[in-house]
Design a protein around this motif. Structure first.
Motif, PDB file in Angstrom:
ATOM      1  N   LEU A 167      42.477  -1.222  11.595  1.00  0.00           N
ATOM      2  CA  LEU A 167      41.721  -2.437  11.305  1.00  0.00           C
ATOM      3  C   LEU A 167      41.160  -2.354   9.887  1.00  0.00           C
ATOM      4  O   LEU A 167      40.659  -1.316   9.472  1.00  0.00           O
ATOM      5  CB  LEU A 167      40.549  -2.580  12.285  1.00  0.00           C
ATOM      6  CG  LEU A 167      40.914  -2.752  13.755  1.00  0.00           C
ATOM      7  CD1 LEU A 167      39.696  -2.529  14.638  1.00  0.00           C
ATOM      8  CD2 LEU A 167      41.505  -4.135  13.992  1.00  0.00           C
ATOM      9  N   HIS A 189      36.307  -9.514  20.981  1.00  0.00           N
ATOM     10  CA  HIS A 189      37.553 -10.237  20.729  1.00  0.00           C
ATOM     11  C   HIS A 189      37.602 -11.482  21.596  1.00  0.00           C
ATOM     12  O   HIS A 189      36.832 -11.630  22.549  1.00  0.00           O
ATOM     13  CB  HIS A 189      38.759  -9.327  20.996  1.00  0.00           C
ATOM     14  CG  HIS A 189      38.699  -8.640  22.320  1.00  0.00           C
ATOM     15  ND1 HIS A 189      39.309  -9.140  23.449  1.00  0.00           N
ATOM     16  CD2 HIS A 189      38.068  -7.504  22.711  1.00  0.00           C
ATOM     17  CE1 HIS A 189      39.066  -8.329  24.471  1.00  0.00           C
ATOM     18  NE2 HIS A 189      38.311  -7.323  24.051  1.00  0.00           N
ATOM     19  N   THR A 195      35.409  -8.515  15.930  1.00  0.00           N
ATOM     20  CA  THR A 195      34.140  -7.994  15.430  1.00  0.00           C
ATOM     21  C   THR A 195      33.957  -6.604  16.015  1.00  0.00           C
ATOM     22  O   THR A 195      34.153  -6.400  17.215  1.00  0.00           O
ATOM     23  CB  THR A 195      32.967  -8.905  15.854  1.00  0.00           C
ATOM     24  OG1 THR A 195      33.198 -10.206  15.320  1.00  0.00           O
ATOM     25  CG2 THR A 195      31.649  -8.374  15.334  1.00  0.00           C
ATOM     26  N   THR A 198      41.895 -11.072  14.179  1.00  0.00           N
ATOM     27  CA  THR A 198      40.546 -10.749  13.744  1.00  0.00           C
ATOM     28  C   THR A 198      39.701 -10.378  14.961  1.00  0.00           C
ATOM     29  O   THR A 198      40.049 -10.728  16.090  1.00  0.00           O
ATOM     30  CB  THR A 198      39.916 -11.935  12.980  1.00  0.00           C
ATOM     31  OG1 THR A 198      38.670 -11.540  12.454  1.00  0.00           O
ATOM     32  CG2 THR A 198      39.757 -13.147  13.859  1.00  0.00           C
ATOM     33  N   THR A 248      39.827  -7.360  10.266  1.00  0.00           N
ATOM     34  CA  THR A 248      40.999  -8.210  10.107  1.00  0.00           C
ATOM     35  C   THR A 248      42.263  -7.344  10.017  1.00  0.00           C
ATOM     36  O   THR A 248      42.190  -6.119  10.009  1.00  0.00           O
ATOM     37  CB  THR A 248      40.891  -9.049   8.817  1.00  0.00           C
ATOM     38  OG1 THR A 248      40.799  -8.153   7.701  1.00  0.00           O
ATOM     39  CG2 THR A 248      39.676  -9.961   8.836  1.00  0.00           C
ATOM     40  N   ASP A 249      43.384  -8.029   9.910  1.00  0.00           N
ATOM     41  CA  ASP A 249      44.679  -7.374   9.692  1.00  0.00           C
ATOM     42  C   ASP A 249      44.957  -6.263  10.700  1.00  0.00           C
ATOM     43  O   ASP A 249      45.293  -5.131  10.319  1.00  0.00           O
ATOM     44  CB  ASP A 249      44.750  -6.833   8.254  1.00  0.00           C
ATOM     45  CG  ASP A 249      46.154  -6.430   7.850  1.00  0.00           C
ATOM     46  OD1 ASP A 249      47.120  -6.967   8.430  1.00  0.00           O
ATOM     47  OD2 ASP A 249      46.286  -5.550   6.980  1.00  0.00           O
ATOM     48  N   GLY A 298      36.833  -7.170   6.847  1.00  0.00           N
ATOM     49  CA  GLY A 298      36.786  -8.437   6.102  1.00  0.00           C
ATOM     50  C   GLY A 298      35.482  -8.508   5.339  1.00  0.00           C
ATOM     51  O   GLY A 298      35.441  -8.392   4.131  1.00  0.00           O
ATOM     52  N   HIS A 340      33.227  -7.497  10.470  1.00  0.00           N
ATOM     53  CA  HIS A 340      34.293  -8.459  10.750  1.00  0.00           C
ATOM     54  C   HIS A 340      35.585  -7.725  10.389  1.00  0.00           C
ATOM     55  O   HIS A 340      35.768  -7.356   9.220  1.00  0.00           O
ATOM     56  CB  HIS A 340      34.112  -9.714   9.892  1.00  0.00           C
ATOM     57  CG  HIS A 340      35.226 -10.684  10.025  1.00  0.00           C
ATOM     58  ND1 HIS A 340      35.399 -11.472  11.147  1.00  0.00           N
ATOM     59  CD2 HIS A 340      36.243 -10.981   9.183  1.00  0.00           C
ATOM     60  CE1 HIS A 340      36.479 -12.215  10.978  1.00  0.00           C
ATOM     61  NE2 HIS A 340      37.006 -11.936   9.796  1.00  0.00           N
TER      62      HIS A 340
END
Length: 144
Positions: A138, A48, A94, A92, A105-106, A141, A103
């Motif tokens: 999480l 992050h 990893t 976002t 997201t959200d 993506g 990846h």
């Protein structure tokens, strides 16, 4: 018994939890990062960006897969930890888990009831035993 006793007990519990958290952050996490995210290791590595510094950080976490392809990450130290604040602010991150990089997201914080319906029973049972009440959800993506 004084009316201040519950507050003292809560403060001692919080202090003990903070001591463990600091030990893990300074001593255990650097060791865990040597294996986190590898194919045959239980811990994942969450990369992050610092919300103020812009610097990249990696934090070892436990991440359970969800039926929709995402992940649930337990928050044993609550929601006031730097890595979580960074992920929520950036939106976002990893995640390296079991040798694969995702990846994610959200990011959103969910309660135990929402988390337990989305992970394997072995995760839900273990996390319940530890009394963890908040979780990070999480979504994926795309894979790197």
């Amino acid at each position: 018994m004084s009316t201040k006793e519950p507050a003292r007990t809560a403060n001692r519990h919080r202090s003990a939890k903070d001591t463990v958290r600091q030990f893990n952050k300074r001593v255990l996490n650097p060791v865990m990062l040597l294996l986190a995210g590898r194919k045959h290791w239980y811990a994942s590595a969450l990369e992050h960006v610092g919300r103020r510094s812009g610097r990249r950080y990696t934090t070892p976490v436990v991440a359970g897969r969800t039926p929709d392809g995402g992940f649930i990450v337990p928050l044993p130290y609550g929601t006031e930890v730097d890595w979580l604040r960074n992920v929520l602010a950036e939106g976002t991150a990893t995640l390296r888990s079991r040798g694969v990089t995702y990846h994610v997201t959200d990011p959103r914080v969910v309660d135990a009831d929402a988390a337990f319906t989305q992970v394997a029973p072995k995760y839900a049972q273990a996390w319940c035993r530890f009394g963890i009440t908040r979780y990070l959800k999480l979504s994926i993506g795309r894979e790197h």
